[in-house]
Write a protein that holds these residues in place. Structure first.
Motif, PDB file in Angstrom:
ATOM      1  N   ASP A  55      -4.807   2.497   1.732  1.00 36.34           N
ATOM      2  CA  ASP A  55      -6.304   2.467   0.690  1.00 36.34           C
ATOM      3  C   ASP A  55      -5.715   0.472   0.300  1.00 36.34           C
ATOM      4  OD1 ASP A  55      -4.286   3.393  -0.650  1.00 36.34           O
ATOM      5  OD2 ASP A  55      -5.238   3.607  -2.064  1.00 36.34           O
ATOM      6  N   HIS A  56      -4.668  -0.108   0.988  1.00 36.47           N
ATOM      7  CA  HIS A  56      -4.126  -1.752  -0.257  1.00 36.47           C
ATOM      8  C   HIS A  56      -4.148  -2.244   1.329  1.00 36.47           C
ATOM      9  CE1 HIS A  56      -5.731  -0.418  -3.422  1.00 36.47           C
ATOM     10  NE2 HIS A  56      -5.103  -0.426  -4.212  1.00 36.47           N
ATOM     11  N   GLY A  67      -0.024   2.077  -2.932  1.00 34.94           N
ATOM     12  CA  GLY A  67      -2.093   2.620  -3.138  1.00 34.94           C
ATOM     13  C   GLY A  67      -1.401   4.254  -3.038  1.00 34.94           C
ATOM     14  N   SER A  74       0.716  -1.192   0.106  1.00 29.69           N
ATOM     15  CA  SER A  74      -0.151   0.106  -0.289  1.00 29.69           C
ATOM     16  C   SER A  74       0.884   1.030   0.059  1.00 29.69           C
ATOM     17  CB  SER A  74      -0.721   0.310   1.463  1.00 29.69           C
ATOM     18  OG  SER A  74      -1.938   0.581   0.730  1.00 29.69           O
TER      19      SER A  74
END
Length: 404
Positions: free
Chosen positions: A77-78, A66, A62
């Motif tokens: 977000d990941h 990300g 991320s």
């Protein structure tokens, strides 16, 4: 864009090839240390496989890929690879791309370990590997490879990790060697490799796995991957010849260790350029990398810093040289996603190449220095001299590599 089964299959195979490089690196490094430290050296690579894989899954991916924050770092977000299942990245599944990039993240801190082999606490190494990956590798990967990364937008070319992996690791290795200090007795006591057959086997595994490292970075199974594969092999062959030729002229004897080191230097040199240059240019890059890295390894004896297994001399110098020569030999006609280099009429490409070398080198060096100072205060970087003399296999791991 629709997922292509052929591209996906090639990327999955490449992921396995790059994973295989980390055990290959363990063998390559393991043969060069004394027998009392072989297991501790192997553990640097195998520990990275476990610890950095988890770091990548939890938040590393991320941070690297990300949603961008100012071109400097990805977002959150990941986390835990959230949002990747069932999603495509180009013509391959996002999870396949994530797994492929994970193997790059894994091997990079293991490369650094060559600089401080035979004298660093294992606990300090684990802390360093996680913090370095989080604070150096992930941001640098974002700068260079994420579409919103500031070096990517500047036009810096790095096909498979010349700056992200090798230059960052090599500069950090140099800082580690200087801060941690020389092995006890070096250079007056000879620290002979205990098993060069192991080292040559490791070099062969690295050569094999590097096809996934470079050709897999095409993220497709077509012409670009084919060119990258041929360039990779050509540079490895030329690197071995370049190192051995200079060594033979200087020392009057060609060595097996020199051939192994030279082919790795050639592989390092071609890594940033593999998808942007012709096979003939790859031969030139590989040969120069072999010769220049040999000279860099000799330099450590003059400057008297103990880079135990030549992590800086091969990866730092080879990565720098490869990034620079990418700006010389690149041709947009070979890869539309690239740029023309100096010899194709675009001397301006040297500007982003030099900017990436300077930015990554300075950032990696400074953060590494800060991390080493912090870790030394918390747990201590170096084992006591009596434990170093006994060997880290026994004192750090309670084992012996050979029961003969």
């Amino acid at each position: 864009m629709q997922i292509d089964s052929g591209d996906t299959a090639w990327l999955l195979v490449s992921t396995a090839l790059v994973l295989f490089m980390t055990p290959g690196l363990a063998l390559f490094y393991g043969g060069m240390v004394r027998r009392k430290n072989v297991l501790s050296t192997l553990m640097h690579a195998f520990a990275a496989l476990g610890v950095i894989s988890l770091q990548w899954i939890l938040f590393g991916y991320s941070l690297a890929f990300g949603r961008s924050h100012g071109g400097l770092i990805g977002g959150m977000d990941h986390l835990g690879l959230a949002g990747l299942t069932g999603v495509a990245r180009g013509t391959v599944p996002a999870l396949a791309f994530c797994a492929f990039q994970m193997m790059f993240a894994v091997i990079t801190p293991a490369l650094i370990a060559g600089a401080f082999a035979e004298r660093m606490r294992f606990s300090a190494y684990l802390i360093f590997a996680v913090l370095w990956s989080t604070l150096v590798y992930d941001p640098v990967a974002h700068w260079v490879w994420a579409e919103e990364g500031w070096l990517f937008k500047m036009g810096a070319l790095d096909f498979a990790g010349g700056t992200v992996v090798h230059l960052a690791a090599g500069i950090s290795a140099l800082v580690c060697a200087v801060v941690i200090g020389r092995r006890t007795g070096w250079p007056h006591e000879r620290h002979q490799p205990h098993n060069l057959t192991m080292t040559l086997l490791g070099a062969g595994v690295l050569w094999f796995g590097w096809f996934g490292f470079n050709a897999g970075s095409a993220l497709s199974s077509g012409g670009l991957a084919s060119m990258a594969l041929v360039d990779t092999h050509a540079a490895a062959a030329a690197g071995a010849c370049g190192w051995v030729a200079v060594e033979w002229a200087q020392r009057r004897k060609p060595t097996a260790l020199g051939a192994a080191s030279g082919l790795v230097a050639g592989l390092v040199g071609i890594t940033p350029a593999a998808g942007f240059v012709s096979p003939l240019a790859a031969v030139v890059i590989g040969f120069l990398a072999g010769a220049v890295c040999y000279a860099a390894v000799l330099l450590k004896e003059r400057l008297r810093y103990d880079d135990s297994l030549d992590a800086f001399g091969v990866h730092g110098v080879g990565g720098l040289l490869g990034a620079l020569l990418t700006g010389v030999f690149a041709q947009k006609a070979l890869n539309e996603a690239g740029q023309d280099g100096l010899l194709a009429g675009n001397p301006g490409q040297l500007v982003p190449q030099l900017a990436s070398i300077a930015a990554v080198g300075v950032y990696a060096g400074l953060v590494t220095l800060a991390l080493l100072k912090l870790i030394d205060k918390v747990v201590g970087l170096r084992v006591p001299t009596p434990e170093e003399r006994e060997g880290l296999d026994a004192t750090e791991h309670g084992e012996t590599g050979y029961a003969l």
